[in-house]
Design a protein around this motif. Structure first.
Motif, PDB file in Angstrom:
ATOM      1  N   PRO A 155      48.673  38.678  28.887  1.00  0.00           N
ATOM      2  CA  PRO A 155      48.929  40.112  28.657  1.00  0.00           C
ATOM      3  C   PRO A 155      47.651  40.937  28.525  1.00  0.00           C
ATOM      4  O   PRO A 155      47.541  42.031  29.095  1.00  0.00           O
ATOM      5  CB  PRO A 155      49.742  40.121  27.345  1.00  0.00           C
ATOM      6  N   VAL A 156      46.673  40.429  27.778  1.00  0.00           N
ATOM      7  CA  VAL A 156      45.429  41.173  27.573  1.00  0.00           C
ATOM      8  C   VAL A 156      44.666  41.305  28.887  1.00  0.00           C
ATOM      9  O   VAL A 156      44.141  42.378  29.220  1.00  0.00           O
ATOM     10  CB  VAL A 156      44.568  40.483  26.505  1.00  0.00           C
ATOM     11  N   LEU A 157      44.591  40.232  29.638  1.00  0.00           N
ATOM     12  CA  LEU A 157      43.875  40.269  30.912  1.00  0.00           C
ATOM     13  C   LEU A 157      44.567  41.206  31.905  1.00  0.00           C
ATOM     14  O   LEU A 157      43.896  41.908  32.676  1.00  0.00           O
ATOM     15  CB  LEU A 157      43.783  38.859  31.499  1.00  0.00           C
ATOM     16  N   ALA A 158      45.894  41.231  31.885  1.00  0.00           N
ATOM     17  CA  ALA A 158      46.617  42.125  32.795  1.00  0.00           C
ATOM     18  C   ALA A 158      46.351  43.589  32.448  1.00  0.00           C
ATOM     19  O   ALA A 158      46.118  44.422  33.342  1.00  0.00           O
ATOM     20  CB  ALA A 158      48.116  41.822  32.722  1.00  0.00           C
ATOM     21  N   VAL A 159      46.360  43.923  31.152  1.00  0.00           N
ATOM     22  CA  VAL A 159      46.060  45.297  30.744  1.00  0.00           C
ATOM     23  C   VAL A 159      44.611  45.649  31.094  1.00  0.00           C
ATOM     24  O   VAL A 159      44.307  46.778  31.518  1.00  0.00           O
ATOM     25  CB  VAL A 159      46.323  45.468  29.239  1.00  0.00           C
ATOM     26  N   TRP A 160      43.714  44.697  30.919  1.00  0.00           N
ATOM     27  CA  TRP A 160      42.308  44.916  31.278  1.00  0.00           C
ATOM     28  C   TRP A 160      42.173  45.252  32.764  1.00  0.00           C
ATOM     29  O   TRP A 160      41.472  46.196  33.135  1.00  0.00           O
ATOM     30  CB  TRP A 160      41.500  43.674  30.927  1.00  0.00           C
ATOM     31  N   VAL A 161      42.831  44.473  33.614  1.00  0.00           N
ATOM     32  CA  VAL A 161      42.754  44.713  35.054  1.00  0.00           C
ATOM     33  C   VAL A 161      43.332  46.083  35.406  1.00  0.00           C
ATOM     34  O   VAL A 161      42.751  46.840  36.197  1.00  0.00           O
ATOM     35  CB  VAL A 161      43.484  43.597  35.822  1.00  0.00           C
ATOM     36  N   GLY A 162      44.469  46.431  34.799  1.00  0.00           N
ATOM     37  CA  GLY A 162      45.096  47.698  35.111  1.00  0.00           C
ATOM     38  C   GLY A 162      44.242  48.899  34.729  1.00  0.00           C
ATOM     39  O   GLY A 162      44.056  49.824  35.525  1.00  0.00           O
ATOM     40  N   LEU A 163      43.675  48.881  33.527  1.00  0.00           N
ATOM     41  CA  LEU A 163      42.896  50.031  33.058  1.00  0.00           C
ATOM     42  C   LEU A 163      41.554  50.141  33.771  1.00  0.00           C
ATOM     43  O   LEU A 163      41.167  51.217  34.241  1.00  0.00           O
ATOM     44  CB  LEU A 163      42.681  49.922  31.548  1.00  0.00           C
ATOM     45  N   VAL A 164      40.833  49.035  33.858  1.00  0.00           N
ATOM     46  CA  VAL A 164      39.483  49.090  34.424  1.00  0.00           C
ATOM     47  C   VAL A 164      39.531  49.403  35.913  1.00  0.00           C
ATOM     48  O   VAL A 164      38.722  50.183  36.427  1.00  0.00           O
ATOM     49  CB  VAL A 164      38.741  47.763  34.158  1.00  0.00           C
ATOM     50  N   GLY A 213      35.404  49.557  39.832  1.00  0.00           N
ATOM     51  CA  GLY A 213      36.317  49.117  38.793  1.00  0.00           C
ATOM     52  C   GLY A 213      37.123  47.890  39.173  1.00  0.00           C
ATOM     53  O   GLY A 213      37.404  47.033  38.329  1.00  0.00           O
ATOM     54  N   THR A 214      37.487  47.789  40.448  1.00  0.00           N
ATOM     55  CA  THR A 214      38.280  46.644  40.890  1.00  0.00           C
ATOM     56  C   THR A 214      37.519  45.336  40.717  1.00  0.00           C
ATOM     57  O   THR A 214      38.079  44.323  40.268  1.00  0.00           O
ATOM     58  CB  THR A 214      38.677  46.826  42.358  1.00  0.00           C
ATOM     59  N   TYR A 215      36.241  45.337  41.059  1.00  0.00           N
ATOM     60  CA  TYR A 215      35.446  44.108  40.958  1.00  0.00           C
ATOM     61  C   TYR A 215      35.164  43.746  39.502  1.00  0.00           C
ATOM     62  O   TYR A 215      35.187  42.567  39.133  1.00  0.00           O
ATOM     63  CB  TYR A 215      34.140  44.296  41.726  1.00  0.00           C
ATOM     64  N   LEU A 216      34.914  44.758  38.664  1.00  0.00           N
ATOM     65  CA  LEU A 216      34.725  44.478  37.243  1.00  0.00           C
ATOM     66  C   LEU A 216      36.018  43.976  36.605  1.00  0.00           C
ATOM     67  O   LEU A 216      35.991  43.100  35.737  1.00  0.00           O
ATOM     68  CB  LEU A 216      34.253  45.739  36.526  1.00  0.00           C
ATOM     69  N   ALA A 217      37.147  44.536  37.039  1.00  0.00           N
ATOM     70  CA  ALA A 217      38.419  44.132  36.462  1.00  0.00           C
ATOM     71  C   ALA A 217      38.787  42.702  36.839  1.00  0.00           C
ATOM     72  O   ALA A 217      39.336  41.959  36.019  1.00  0.00           O
ATOM     73  CB  ALA A 217      39.522  45.092  36.912  1.00  0.00           C
ATOM     74  N   GLY A 218      38.510  42.303  38.073  1.00  0.00           N
ATOM     75  CA  GLY A 218      38.889  40.960  38.504  1.00  0.00           C
ATOM     76  C   GLY A 218      37.956  39.868  38.044  1.00  0.00           C
ATOM     77  O   GLY A 218      38.312  38.678  38.102  1.00  0.00           O
ATOM     78  N   ALA A 219      36.751  40.222  37.567  1.00  0.00           N
ATOM     79  CA  ALA A 219      35.780  39.194  37.180  1.00  0.00           C
ATOM     80  C   ALA A 219      36.231  38.434  35.936  1.00  0.00           C
ATOM     81  O   ALA A 219      36.127  37.203  35.880  1.00  0.00           O
ATOM     82  CB  ALA A 219      34.413  39.832  36.955  1.00  0.00           C
ATOM     83  N   LEU A 220      36.744  39.163  34.930  1.00  0.00           N
ATOM     84  CA  LEU A 220      37.142  38.505  33.686  1.00  0.00           C
ATOM     85  C   LEU A 220      38.331  37.562  33.872  1.00  0.00           C
ATOM     86  O   LEU A 220      38.284  36.405  33.392  1.00  0.00           O
ATOM     87  CB  LEU A 220      37.433  39.560  32.615  1.00  0.00           C
ATOM     88  N   PRO A 221      39.420  37.947  34.537  1.00  0.00           N
ATOM     89  CA  PRO A 221      40.499  36.972  34.770  1.00  0.00           C
ATOM     90  C   PRO A 221      40.059  35.764  35.594  1.00  0.00           C
ATOM     91  O   PRO A 221      40.517  34.642  35.350  1.00  0.00           O
ATOM     92  CB  PRO A 221      41.560  37.788  35.516  1.00  0.00           C
TER      93      PRO A 221
END
Length: 393
Positions: A231-240, A248-256
Motif C-alpha cells: 500500500p505505501v509503495l503504491a501511494v508513493w508511485v501514484g503521488l511522485v 517523477g515516473t523514474y523516481l517513483a519506480g525506483a523504490l518499488p
C-alpha cells in the motif's frame, strides 16, 4: 553651470538610490514572495472545493479549515507509513549486515584466494580513518540539518497561513482588488481569476485522479508479487509520478524496484516492465481523456514550461509551471481574436504541383503544374462559349 543641472543630478542620484533600495528589498523578500506565490496557487487549487462547501451553507472559513485538515491527515498518514517502512528496511539491513559480510568474505576467499576473517574486517572498518571522519562530519552536520528542518517547517507554516487566508477570504480579496479598478476592468479581472481557478483546480484534481488510478494499479501488481509494504509503495508511485514533472515516473519506480529486488531479483524486472507499460497507457490513453477539458496543453509546451519554471524557481517552479501555463493559454484563448484558416493544401502539409521538382539529364528543372497550359481544344472552345453566352443574353 546651467540651472537645471543640479536638479537633474539630484534627481538622477535619487532614482539610483531608490533603484538600489528596491533591488535590495526584492532580494531580501524573494523567499517570502515565492512562498506567497505557492500559497496563491494552493488557494486556487482548493477554491472549487471550498466554494462548493460554502454554497451549501457552510461558513467559508470552516470549509477551508476542513479542506486543510483533510490534506494534513493524508500527508501525516503517508509520511508516517513511509517513515516506518524505511526504518524497518534500515533495521533489516543492519541485522543482515553480518550475513552479507560473510558472503562477501567467502566469495573473496574462494575466487580470489584471500585469507580474510570477519573479525579482522570488522576491526579494520571500525578503526578506519574514513569512518572516523564520517562520524565527525555527521556530528557537526546535525546542527545544519536541524536548522534546515526548522526553516522548512517555518516555510511550510507560512505557506499554509497565506493559502488559508487566500482561500477563506477569497471574495473579500476580489472585492478589495476590484474596488480600485473601473467597472470595465473589474469584469476582466474577475474573468481572469475564474479562469485561473478552473485551470489550477482542474490540474490538481485530474492529477489526483490519475495518482489514485496509478496507485491502485501498482498496488495490485505488488500484492500479486508478494512485495512487502504494497500500500505505501503504491501511494508513493501514484503521488511522485503525477506531481513531480518529467522525472517523477523514474523516481517513483525506483523504490518499488529496490524493495522487490530484496524479495526476488526477477520481481524487480517485472516491476520495471509494468512501470514502462503503464506509463505508455497513461500517456496515450488515460491522460488525454482526463485532462482534455481541464488542462489541454501540448506535451512539448508542458515540457518547456517545466524546464523554464525549474530554471526560474527551482522545484517550486516545476510544480506550478503547468497550471500557470494552462491559465495563460486559457486567458489568451479567451481574449485573442482568431480567424478561420483557409482551405489550402499547404496547411495540411501537402505540397502543390508548382513546387515539385524532377531531375532531367542530371539537372534540376521545375516541373510545371498539371493542366496549367490549355490545349488546342480549350483554346478553340473559349471564344465559342463567350459568343454563345452573349447570344443567349
Amino acid at each position: 553651470m546651467p540651472r537645471w543641472l543640479p536638479r537633474a543630478m539630484v534627481l538622477a542620484l535619487t532614482l539610483f538610490a531608490v533603484f538600489q533600495l528596491g533591488s535590495w528589498a526584492f532580494h531580501q523578500l524573494l523567499g517570502l514572495l515565492i512562498n506567497i506565490l505557492i500559497a496563491f496557487f494552493l488557494a486556487l487549487a482548493i477554491e472549487p472545493a471550498v466554494s462548493r462547501m460554502a454554497s451549501r451553507g457552510m461558513r467559508r472559513g470552516l470549509a477551508t479549515f476542513l479542506v486543510f485538515l483533510g490534506l494534513l491527515a493524508v500527508t501525516i498518514g503517508f509520511v508516517t507509513l513511509l517513515g516506518s517502512m524505511l526504518a524497518e528496511q534500515i533495521i533489516k539491513i543492519v541485522e543482515d549486515f553480518p550475513a552479507y559480510l560473510d558472503s562477501v568474505i567467502n566469495w573473496s576467499n574462494t575466487h580470489l584466494h584471500t585469507d580474510l576473517k570477519r573479525v579482522d574486517v570488522q576491526e579494520d572498518l571500525l578503526r578506519s580513518d574514513w569512518l572516523r571522519d564520517y562520524v565527525q562530519n555527521s556530528a557537526t552536520g546535525v546542527l545544519d540539518v536541524s536548522g534546515q528542518v526548522l526553516g522548512g517547517l517555518f516555510r511550510l507554516l507560512t505557506i499554509t497561513l497565506f493559502s488559508f487566508y487566500f482561500a477563506a477570504d477569497g471574495p473579500r480579496l476580489r472585492r478589495a482588488l476590484c474596488s480600485v479598478l473601473p467597472p470595465a476592468k473589474q469584469a476582466e479581472v474577475l474573468r481572469a481569476w475564474e479562469i485561473a481557478v478552473n485551470k489550477t483546480g482542474g490540474y490538481i484534481y485530474s492529477r489526483g485522479l490519475m495518482a489514485l488510478i496509478s496507485a491502485v494499479a501498482h498496488y495490485i501488481l505488488l500484492q500479486v508479487l508478494g512485495v512487502p509494504y504494497a500500500p505505501v509503495l503504491a501511494v508513493w508511485v501514484g503521488l511522485v509520478s503525477q506531481f513531480i514533472p518529467t522525472v517523477g515516473t523514474y523516481l517513483a519506480g525506483a523504490l518499488p524496484m529496490l524493495i522487490a529486488f530484496t524479495v526476488d531479483p526477477w520481481y524487480a524486472l517485472w516491476v520495471l516492465i509494468f512501470v514502462v507499460i503503464y506509463q505508455q497507457f497513461e500517456n496515450y490513453l488515460l491522460q488525454p481523456k482526463l485532462t482534455a477539458k481541464n488542462v489541454d496543453i501540448h506535451p512539448a509546451v508542458a515540457f518547456g514550461s517545466v524546464i523554464a519554471g525549474t530554471a526560474l524557481l527551482g522545484a517550486v517552479g516545476a510544480l506550478i509551471a503547468i497550471p500557470a501555463v494552462a491559465t495563460l493559454q486559457a486567458f489568451l484563448a479567451a481574449y485573442v481574436k482568431r480567424y478561420d484558416v483557409t482551405d489550402d493544401p499547404r496547411v495540411h502539409g501537402r505540397r502543390t504541383g508548382s513546387s515539385s521538382w524532377r531531375r532531367l539529364g542530371g539537372k534540376a528543372t521545375a516541373e510545371p503544374p498539371e493542366d496549367s497550359t490549355p490545349t488546342d481544344d480549350e483554346k478553340g472552345e473559349a471564344p465559342r462559349r463567350t459568343a454563345t453566352s452573349g447570344s443567349s443574353k
